[in-house]
Write a protein that holds these residues in place. Structure first.
Motif, PDB file in Angstrom:
ATOM      1  N   ALA A   1     -19.794  26.569 -19.565  1.00  0.00           N
ATOM      2  CA  ALA A   1     -19.356  25.258 -19.994  1.00  0.00           C
ATOM      3  C   ALA A   1     -19.660  25.024 -21.470  1.00  0.00           C
TER       4      ALA A   1
ATOM      5  N   ASP B   1     -22.872  21.887 -15.416  1.00  0.00           N
ATOM      6  CA  ASP B   1     -21.477  21.861 -15.011  1.00  0.00           C
ATOM      7  C   ASP B   1     -21.414  21.883 -13.485  1.00  0.00           C
TER       8      ASP B   1
ATOM      9  N   THR C   1     -18.616  12.156 -19.806  1.00  0.00           N
ATOM     10  CA  THR C   1     -18.560  13.226 -20.796  1.00  0.00           C
ATOM     11  C   THR C   1     -19.324  12.904 -22.065  1.00  0.00           C
TER      12      THR C   1
ATOM     13  N   SER D   1     -19.707  16.684 -23.125  1.00  0.00           N
ATOM     14  CA  SER D   1     -19.291  17.827 -22.320  1.00  0.00           C
ATOM     15  C   SER D   1     -17.780  17.941 -22.508  1.00  0.00           C
ATOM     16  N   LEU D   2     -17.310  19.083 -22.996  1.00  0.00           N
ATOM     17  CA  LEU D   2     -15.921  19.185 -23.438  1.00  0.00           C
ATOM     18  C   LEU D   2     -14.938  19.514 -22.328  1.00  0.00           C
ATOM     19  N   ASP D   3     -15.347  20.289 -21.373  1.00  0.00           N
ATOM     20  CA  ASP D   3     -14.382  20.717 -20.357  1.00  0.00           C
ATOM     21  C   ASP D   3     -14.881  20.462 -18.946  1.00  0.00           C
ATOM     22  N   PHE D   4     -15.841  19.557 -18.823  1.00  0.00           N
ATOM     23  CA  PHE D   4     -16.327  19.219 -17.492  1.00  0.00           C
ATOM     24  C   PHE D   4     -16.975  17.848 -17.546  1.00  0.00           C
TER      25      PHE D   4
END
Lengths: 111, 117
Positions: free
Chosen positions: B2, B98, B75, B25-28
């Protein structure tokens, strides 16, 4: 609370030799033990981790062993390379997911 | 793994001013984030656990009125150092787990280097 002790504080090895770092923890309820590598000024990077239901885990040149009875775990790096030079931290996680870190080991691999 | 980002990467401020640091948190989505402080040549010390939608929980010895934490979305968590003094100069790092991965694995942001003059 949890107390994690890490030894040695510095470790100098010749390229190609093995490096071993040892940690002990105090809380018998701890069940997750990650190892992080941190280069100067950078973020800690997870390199390997082990959970309490496993005694050993290996990923290429890196391995971790865990002795729950004795409450200690170790990081083993084989065939060390100059790019392995960094500070390595062990940690243990309590049931809340909070990490308690060891003091760190400065590893220097000399060509 | 992550991806966790932090902003700013470094900040210099005058004594007595407040500084806000963002952790994303960029993708979760992260219901829990952690804030650490690291002094030179020392280990990471957990300051507080940031919980989305509720108050942060602080470690012993960390002043909650000085280090304000807000986790308003899944996020984003922010740490505000209020009335900063030179002794607050440090490397501040956040981490998040994540949920798609193991809940125990923490991924760290790149850190924010704070210098208080």
């Amino acid at each position: 609370g949890e107390n994690v002790e890490q030894h040695p504080s510095t470790l100098s090895v010749q390229e190609g030799d093995s490096a071993v770092i040892k940690c002990t923890y105090s809380d018998s309820a701890s069940n997750y033990f990650p190892w992080y590598k941190q280069e100067l000024g950078k973020r800690p990077q997870l390199i390997i981790d082990i959970r309490s239901n496993v005694g050993e885990k290996k990923d290429q040149r890196i391995a971790v062993t865990l002795n729950k009875t004795a409450k200690h775990f170790s990081l083993h790096i084989t065939e060390t390379q100059p790019e392995d030079s960094a500070v390595y931290f062990c940690a243990s996680s309590d049931s809340w997911g909070k990490l308690q870190f060891g003091a760190g080991t400065q590893v220097v691999v000399t060509p | 793994g992550a991806v966790v980002s932090q902003h700013p990467s470094r900040v210099i401020c005058k004594s007595g001013t407040s500084v806000k640091i963002e952790c994303r948190s960029l993708d979760f989505q992260a219901t829990t984030m952690f804030w650490y402080r690291q002094f030179p040549k020392q280990s990471l010390m957990l300051m507080a656990t940031s919980n989305e939608g509720s108050k942060a929980t602080y470690e012993q010895g960390v002043e909650k009125d000085k280090f304000l934490i807000n986790h308003a979305s899944l996020t984003l968590s922010t740490l505000t150092v209020t009335s900063a003094h030179p002794e607050d100069s440090s490397f501040y790092i956040c981490s998040a787990s994540d949920p798609r991965d193991s809940q125990e694995t923490q991924y760290f942001g790149p850190g924010t280097r704070l210098l208080v003059l």
